[in-house]
Motif scaffolding. Structure first.
Motif, mmCIF file in Angstrom:
data_model
loop_
_atom_site.group_PDB
_atom_site.id
_atom_site.type_symbol
_atom_site.label_atom_id
_atom_site.label_comp_id
_atom_site.label_asym_id
_atom_site.label_seq_id
_atom_site.Cartn_x
_atom_site.Cartn_y
_atom_site.Cartn_z
ATOM 1 N N VAL A 272 2.546 6.175 -15.644
ATOM 2 C CA VAL A 272 2.893 7.391 -15.950
ATOM 3 C C VAL A 272 2.195 8.607 -15.469
ATOM 4 N N ARG A 273 3.196 9.690 -15.251
ATOM 5 C CA ARG A 273 2.944 10.913 -14.390
ATOM 6 C C ARG A 273 3.227 12.173 -15.084
ATOM 7 N N GLN A 274 2.515 13.260 -14.779
ATOM 8 C CA GLN A 274 2.917 14.349 -15.121
ATOM 9 C C GLN A 274 3.654 15.121 -13.794
ATOM 10 N N TYR B 229 -4.806 5.525 -1.336
ATOM 11 C CA TYR B 229 -3.781 4.392 -1.247
ATOM 12 C C TYR B 229 -4.105 3.011 -2.138
ATOM 13 N N HIS B 230 -3.298 2.615 -2.612
ATOM 14 C CA HIS B 230 -3.533 1.494 -3.541
ATOM 15 C C HIS B 230 -2.284 0.622 -3.461
ATOM 16 N N ALA B 231 -2.558 -0.611 -3.946
ATOM 17 C CA ALA B 231 -1.415 -1.655 -4.097
ATOM 18 C C ALA B 231 -1.962 -2.980 -4.894
ATOM 19 N N ALA C 24 0.776 -1.456 -0.046
ATOM 20 C CA ALA C 24 0.160 -0.109 -0.076
ATOM 21 C C ALA C 24 1.073 1.309 -0.004
ATOM 22 N N HIS C 25 0.490 2.261 -0.867
ATOM 23 C CA HIS C 25 1.271 3.269 -1.021
ATOM 24 C C HIS C 25 0.355 4.395 -1.790
ATOM 25 N N THR C 26 0.949 5.705 -1.628
ATOM 26 C CA THR C 26 0.235 7.061 -2.397
ATOM 27 C C THR C 26 1.125 7.263 -3.416
ATOM 28 N N ASP C 27 0.900 7.892 -4.486
ATOM 29 C CA ASP C 27 1.867 8.606 -5.402
ATOM 30 C C ASP C 27 2.039 9.907 -5.244
ATOM 31 N N HIS C 28 2.785 10.968 -4.501
ATOM 32 C CA HIS C 28 2.438 12.067 -4.342
ATOM 33 C C HIS C 28 3.984 12.884 -4.242
HETATM 34 FE FE LIG Z 1 1.270 3.789 -7.127
#
Ligand SMILES: [Fe+2]
Ligand SMILES: O=C(O)CCC(=O)C(=O)O
Length: 333
Positions: free
Chosen positions: A320-322, A254-256, A198-202
């Motif tokens: 993929v992220r900006q 949160y996702h995993a 579990a994590h967040t992408d921040h």
């Molecule tokens: Fe992620």
């Protein structure tokens, strides 16, 4: 005296993670399906816009034929059910294995030893090096994700592959994000027992921009909860070709990935759909059309079987992220 139970502190995310990680496939697949029926409503947005002429070139079906879901419990989350053609899946799988792990991109094996070209090294040894095959867990492209500090920097920046920028531009526009710019990507490689906790992408400066996640090969259970781990997460089955988009409130949830599951079909092997594409003078934004036509069409030949063997027992996820705000050119602006 009344007892106050502090449910906020309870890690309901972890409970579900453990449940899906440990259970046998058959016993909970029904469960996942049910969660989908309860939470998803069909939202076919492809009717409202014209087809993007670049779909063919990027191995995508016409947008009118895409099926998109939104989730009642997770506003801002989109699931586009495999919009790729069979040839398209092969093209992207091959990119993730043959090109993206090459230097100057970064891979997890770098801390152990320098490998200039992971795929070539696998192929060049007399015997297929299964140990080296399984060792690759991630590649980073564009702004390199720093796994320790979680901070992006200009010193740690490479090129984002142009075809990936083009693909994200098409998908982002389809969802109405006309200004999205792909600037950082992580390619995750999972084997049958792999998980992602579990994590967040921040880490991105721009957290209003959506995050695009493409899955290929074997399937996965994807869990998505709320802004803290007390929320009970929903389980979503991700199959080869599916695109998940995390935007708005869902962007920081949160996702995993607690489980990799055997794929029930192999959409990358649908021989009916392995038709080559033709040059059509389409206007592209990031990459030359002729390059795409040649690179897509080479995936019908025998050489592809090696990539096929890899995804037969692994899952690939391209995330993929900006990174930057719309008015920024670099992180220092
Ligand atoms: Fe992620
Ligand atoms: O593999 C996935 O579906 C998710 C990957 C992910 O969450 C990440 O790379 O941040």
């Amino acid at each position: 005296m009344k007892r106050v139970i502090d449910t906020k502190c309870e890690d309901n995310f972890m409970k579900r993670f453990k449940y899906y990680k440990s259970n046998k496939t058959e016993s909970f697949l029904d469960d996942v399906e049910k969660i989908q029926y309860n939470t998803i409503e069909v939202n076919n947005i492809s009717n409202v816009i014209e087809n993007d002429p670049r779909t063919d070139l990027l191995g995508l079906k016409k947008t009118i034929n895409w099926t998109t879901y939104t989730f009642k419990k997770h506003p801002g989350l989109f699931l586009i059910l495999n919009p790729f053609t069979s040839l398209g899946q092969r093209f992207w799988i091959r990119k993730c294995l043959e090109e993206y792990p090459k230097k100057p991109n970064k891979i997890n094996i770098d801390v152990e030893r320098h490998i200039e070209d992971w795929w070539s090294e696998l192929c060049s040894s007399d015997k297929w090096d299964r140990k080296l095959q399984k060792k690759l867990r991630w590649t980073t492209l564009g702004y390199h994700h720093n796994w320790d500090t979680k901070v992006y920097s200009e010193e740690n920046r490479g090129e984002l592959p142009q075809e990936l920028a083009e693909l994200c531009d098409v998908v982002a526009r389809y969802l109405g994000y006309v200004n999205f710019k792909a600037e950082a990507a992580i390619v995750n490689y999972y084997h049958m027992g792999s998980t992602l906790s579990a994590h967040t992408d921040h880490s991105e400066v721009n957290l209003d921009a959506p995050l695009f996640s493409f899955s290929f090969g074997q399937s996965a259970i994807f869990l998505i909860g709320g802004h803290d781990k007390s929320h009970e997460p929903s389980a979503i089955l991700l199959n080869s070709g599916d695109i998940l988009v995390m935007s708005k409130q869902a962007r920081l949830c949160y996702h995993a990935v607690p489980k990799i599951l055997p794929a029930s079909t192999q959409p990358w092997n649908d021989h009916e759909e392995l038709k080559t594409i033709t040059y059509n003078d389409v206007k592209t934004k990031y990459i030359n059309e002729t390059i795409l036509v040649t690179e897509i069409n080479k995936n019908t030949d025998k050489e592809w079987t090696h990539f096929g063997s890899y995804v037969q027992e692994s899952r690939i996820n391209v995330n993929v992220r900006q990174v930057l705000m719309e008015n920024q050119k670099t992180l220092d602006d």
